[in-house]
Design a protein around this motif. Sequence first.
Motif, short mmCIF file in Angstrom:
data_model
loop_
_atom_site.label_atom_id
_atom_site.label_comp_id
_atom_site.label_asym_id
_atom_site.label_seq_id
_atom_site.Cartn_x
_atom_site.Cartn_y
_atom_site.Cartn_z
N GLY A 1 7.94 15.00 4.11
CA GLY A 1 7.89 13.84 5.21
C GLY A 1 7.46 12.60 4.62
N GLY A 2 6.56 11.52 5.31
CA GLY A 2 7.41 10.70 5.42
C GLY A 2 5.63 8.93 4.58
N GLY A 3 5.65 8.28 4.10
CA GLY A 3 4.43 8.01 4.02
C GLY A 3 4.28 7.88 3.21
N ALA A 4 3.69 6.83 2.24
CA ALA A 4 2.81 6.68 1.03
C ALA A 4 2.92 7.66 -0.07
CB ALA A 4 1.21 5.89 0.90
N SER A 5 2.27 9.43 1.21
CA SER A 5 2.39 10.24 0.58
C SER A 5 3.89 11.16 0.33
CB SER A 5 1.45 11.54 0.82
OG SER A 5 1.94 12.21 1.84
N GLY A 6 4.96 11.10 1.09
CA GLY A 6 5.84 11.15 1.27
C GLY A 6 7.23 10.23 0.16
N LEU A 7 6.47 9.71 -0.05
CA LEU A 7 7.33 8.17 -1.38
C LEU A 7 6.53 8.70 -2.58
CD1 LEU A 7 9.20 6.19 -1.61
CD2 LEU A 7 6.97 4.58 -1.92
N ALA A 8 5.58 9.10 -2.59
CA ALA A 8 5.48 10.20 -4.31
C ALA A 8 5.19 11.29 -4.63
CB ALA A 8 3.06 9.63 -4.04
N TRP A 9 6.00 12.22 -3.78
CA TRP A 9 6.16 13.44 -4.15
C TRP A 9 7.31 12.72 -4.18
CZ3 TRP A 9 4.55 16.94 -5.50
CH2 TRP A 9 2.96 17.81 -5.43
N LEU A 10 8.44 11.92 -3.61
CA LEU A 10 9.84 11.39 -4.28
C LEU A 10 9.64 10.99 -5.50
CD1 LEU A 10 13.48 11.49 -3.37
CD2 LEU A 10 11.95 9.02 -3.04
N ALA A 11 9.22 10.46 -5.66
CA ALA A 11 8.65 9.98 -7.77
C ALA A 11 8.14 11.01 -8.26
CB ALA A 11 7.43 8.76 -6.78
N ALA B 1 0.90 -1.13 -0.15
CA ALA B 1 -0.13 -0.22 -0.28
C ALA B 1 0.77 1.00 0.31
CB ALA B 1 -1.31 -0.01 0.81
N LEU B 2 2.31 1.55 0.62
CA LEU B 2 2.80 2.02 0.79
C LEU B 2 3.35 2.92 -0.17
CD1 LEU B 2 4.46 4.33 2.47
CD2 LEU B 2 6.83 2.54 2.77
N ILE B 3 3.79 1.74 -1.40
CA ILE B 3 4.24 2.43 -2.56
C ILE B 3 3.67 2.28 -4.15
CG2 ILE B 3 6.75 0.99 -1.62
CD1 ILE B 3 6.10 -1.08 -3.94
N ARG B 4 2.19 2.39 -3.29
CA ARG B 4 1.36 2.08 -5.00
C ARG B 4 1.05 3.05 -5.48
NH1 ARG B 4 -4.48 -0.15 -5.77
NH2 ARG B 4 -4.89 -0.54 -7.78
N PRO B 5 1.43 4.40 -4.60
CA PRO B 5 0.86 6.34 -4.86
C PRO B 5 2.17 6.14 -6.04
CG PRO B 5 -0.09 5.72 -3.50
CD PRO B 5 1.17 5.11 -3.07
N ALA B 6 3.18 5.91 -5.56
CA ALA B 6 4.83 6.08 -6.12
C ALA B 6 4.82 5.42 -7.23
CB ALA B 6 6.00 5.59 -5.43
#
Length: 246
Positions: free
Chosen positions: A207-217, A149-154
């Motif tokens: 920040g962290g979480g799925a949103s942070g990883l999505a912004w990094l992507a 679930a964490l990586i799906r947005p990325a």
Amino acid sequence: MAQWGMVGAYVVVVRRLARRHSATLRPQRDGLGGTVRSGGWLFLRTVSLRIAFLATVAVATGLGSAELAGWQIAFTIFSTAAFALDALAIAAQALIGRSLGARDTETVGRVLRRTSAWGIWFGVIVGAVVAASSGVIGLLFTGDPEIAALIRPALLVLAVAQPLAGFVFVLDGVLIGAGDARYLAIAGVLNLVPYIPALLLVAALAGGGASGLAWLAAAFFGVYLLARALTLGLRVRGRAWMTAGD
């Protein structure tokens, strides 16, 4: 093993051609000098790519351990897709080099247009596959529903960017085939100018979480790939690159 096998094949081809044209196999100053110049510029280009990769990992590390693991999965999927898309880039590289060597600029233009279109459409197909499987990719790598679930947005960001990636990879191959290593090196450094500040913003605000990883992507697959597309696209709009390797 594959690379040493290619070395052996090239040695056979070079020896055969040298005998056919009565050419010496001894190293020549001009040939070595040209190789050093071209290789030096390509080395600088590679350094710029590595800086981008390492800076991205550094920001992912700051987001958290789970986010770093998630980024590793996303980047692995990106690298796997890149190998598929790079097949067109290698074809473009060979065809462009051959056509420029024959002074056939008309064919060069056709190869550029055709491979660019194929790169974009192939990126659409690859992106669709990644998007369709984005919910299970994390499970395949870790078996952990939370990581999935964490990586799906990325992964969805990655999927959307695949047509752009296909375009970028093809243009990379085109300009390498044209011997335009100097421009590729300079462009590689320029591409970091918008990307590093984007990474700093992600580190400071996402920040962290799925949103942070999505912004990094979004920073990597959006800002960085878009910068590469712009610098390469502007180059191939003109004709200077068609004589870069002379």
